[in-house]
Write a protein that holds these residues in place. Structure first.
Motif, PDB file in Angstrom:
ATOM      1  N   SER A  42       7.673  -9.489  -1.505  1.00 28.19           N
ATOM      2  CA  SER A  42       7.451 -10.832  -2.036  1.00 28.19           C
ATOM      3  C   SER A  42       6.127 -11.421  -1.550  1.00 28.19           C
ATOM      4  O   SER A  42       5.713 -12.482  -2.017  1.00 28.19           O
ATOM      5  CB  SER A  42       8.605 -11.751  -1.618  1.00 28.19           C
ATOM      6  N   THR A  43       5.462 -10.743  -0.618  1.00 31.40           N
ATOM      7  CA  THR A  43       4.180 -11.236  -0.110  1.00 31.40           C
ATOM      8  C   THR A  43       3.042 -10.421  -0.720  1.00 31.40           C
ATOM      9  O   THR A  43       3.175  -9.219  -0.931  1.00 31.40           O
ATOM     10  CB  THR A  43       4.116 -11.104   1.424  1.00 31.40           C
ATOM     11  N   PRO A  44       1.915 -11.063  -0.989  1.00 28.32           N
ATOM     12  CA  PRO A  44       0.787 -10.323  -1.559  1.00 28.32           C
ATOM     13  C   PRO A  44       0.244  -9.297  -0.560  1.00 28.32           C
ATOM     14  O   PRO A  44       0.328  -9.492   0.646  1.00 28.32           O
ATOM     15  CB  PRO A  44      -0.250 -11.390  -1.853  1.00 28.32           C
ATOM     16  N   GLU A  62       0.809  -1.222   0.000  1.00 25.75           N
ATOM     17  CA  GLU A  62       0.000   0.000   0.000  1.00 25.75           C
ATOM     18  C   GLU A  62       0.844   1.274   0.000  1.00 25.75           C
ATOM     19  O   GLU A  62       0.369   2.345  -0.347  1.00 25.75           O
ATOM     20  CB  GLU A  62      -0.958   0.018   1.201  1.00 25.75           C
ATOM     21  N   ASN A  63       2.128   1.171   0.344  1.00 24.68           N
ATOM     22  CA  ASN A  63       3.008   2.337   0.348  1.00 24.68           C
ATOM     23  C   ASN A  63       3.841   2.448  -0.925  1.00 24.68           C
ATOM     24  O   ASN A  63       4.685   3.331  -1.040  1.00 24.68           O
ATOM     25  CB  ASN A  63       3.935   2.290   1.562  1.00 24.68           C
ATOM     26  N   LYS A 121      -6.520  -3.567   3.349  1.00 28.24           N
ATOM     27  CA  LYS A 121      -5.897  -2.251   3.268  1.00 28.24           C
ATOM     28  C   LYS A 121      -6.032  -1.635   1.880  1.00 28.24           C
ATOM     29  O   LYS A 121      -5.518  -0.568   1.625  1.00 28.24           O
ATOM     30  CB  LYS A 121      -4.419  -2.350   3.635  1.00 28.24           C
ATOM     31  N   LYS A 122      -6.728  -2.310   0.990  1.00 24.20           N
ATOM     32  CA  LYS A 122      -6.884  -1.831  -0.379  1.00 24.20           C
ATOM     33  C   LYS A 122      -7.754  -0.579  -0.387  1.00 24.20           C
ATOM     34  O   LYS A 122      -8.762  -0.491   0.297  1.00 24.20           O
ATOM     35  CB  LYS A 122      -7.533  -2.924  -1.232  1.00 24.20           C
ATOM     36  N   ARG A 123      -7.340   0.406  -1.176  1.00 23.19           N
ATOM     37  CA  ARG A 123      -8.129   1.636  -1.302  1.00 23.19           C
ATOM     38  C   ARG A 123      -8.231   1.993  -2.779  1.00 23.19           C
ATOM     39  O   ARG A 123      -7.348   1.700  -3.573  1.00 23.19           O
ATOM     40  CB  ARG A 123      -7.512   2.773  -0.500  1.00 23.19           C
TER      41      ARG A 123
END
Length: 151
Positions: free
Chosen positions: A56-58, A50-51, A63-65
């Motif tokens: 390597s991790t989905p 998100e930043n 936290k999706k916007r």
């Protein structure tokens, strides 16, 4: 007896060529020995969190916007249009030599001394006159153009 056609320089070049060829072959063998059979698709995928960092991790779906595409600015923000009336400067003629055809104008706002040539005059001027003008950058510095007496 005939002299050998092979010179020292030719021998050195041949040695260098063979050495490069040998080194290249060794590097190729080393790459083959150390390389795996290829990675799986999951090992090659990279994600962006998100930043905006690559991980390597989905990312966490909670936290999706959502982002409006019109809010994204690419490049420099637009500047407001400049009013042409503000570009016209005012000043006082501090020196003007009519026989040589040049002089200087002191800008009222910036107190800069700006060169003026007789070819950029719209009306005749003399020392002490109040004038309006535009500024053009030349190779030797700022120069006044479209010079005329102030109204």
């Amino acid at each position: 007896m005939a002299k050998s056609q092979e010179t020292f320089n030719k021998k050195e070049k041949e040695k260098n060529r063979l050495k490069k060829q040998k080194d290249k072959k060794e590097k190729k063998e080393e790459r083959k020995a150390n390389a795996g059979k290829g990675k799986s698709l999951d090992d090659m995928i990279a994600y962006v969190d998100e930043n905006g960092n690559i991980t390597s991790t989905p990312p966490d779906p909670n936290k999706k916007r959502t982002i409006n595409s019109e809010d994204i600015q690419i490049g420099v923000a637009r500047q407001e249009d400049i009013d042409p009336a503000t570009l016209i400067r005012t000043g006082t003629v501090t020196f003007f030599n009519e026989s040589k055809g040049y002089g200087f104008i002191k800008d009222v706002k910036s107190q800069d001394s700006i060169f003026v040539h007789v070819n950029s005059l719209k009306t005749p001027i003399k020392q002490g006159d109040k004038v309006t003008f535009d500024v053009e950058m030349t190779a030797k510095g700022p120069s006044a153009i479209d010079v005329q007496l102030a109204k």
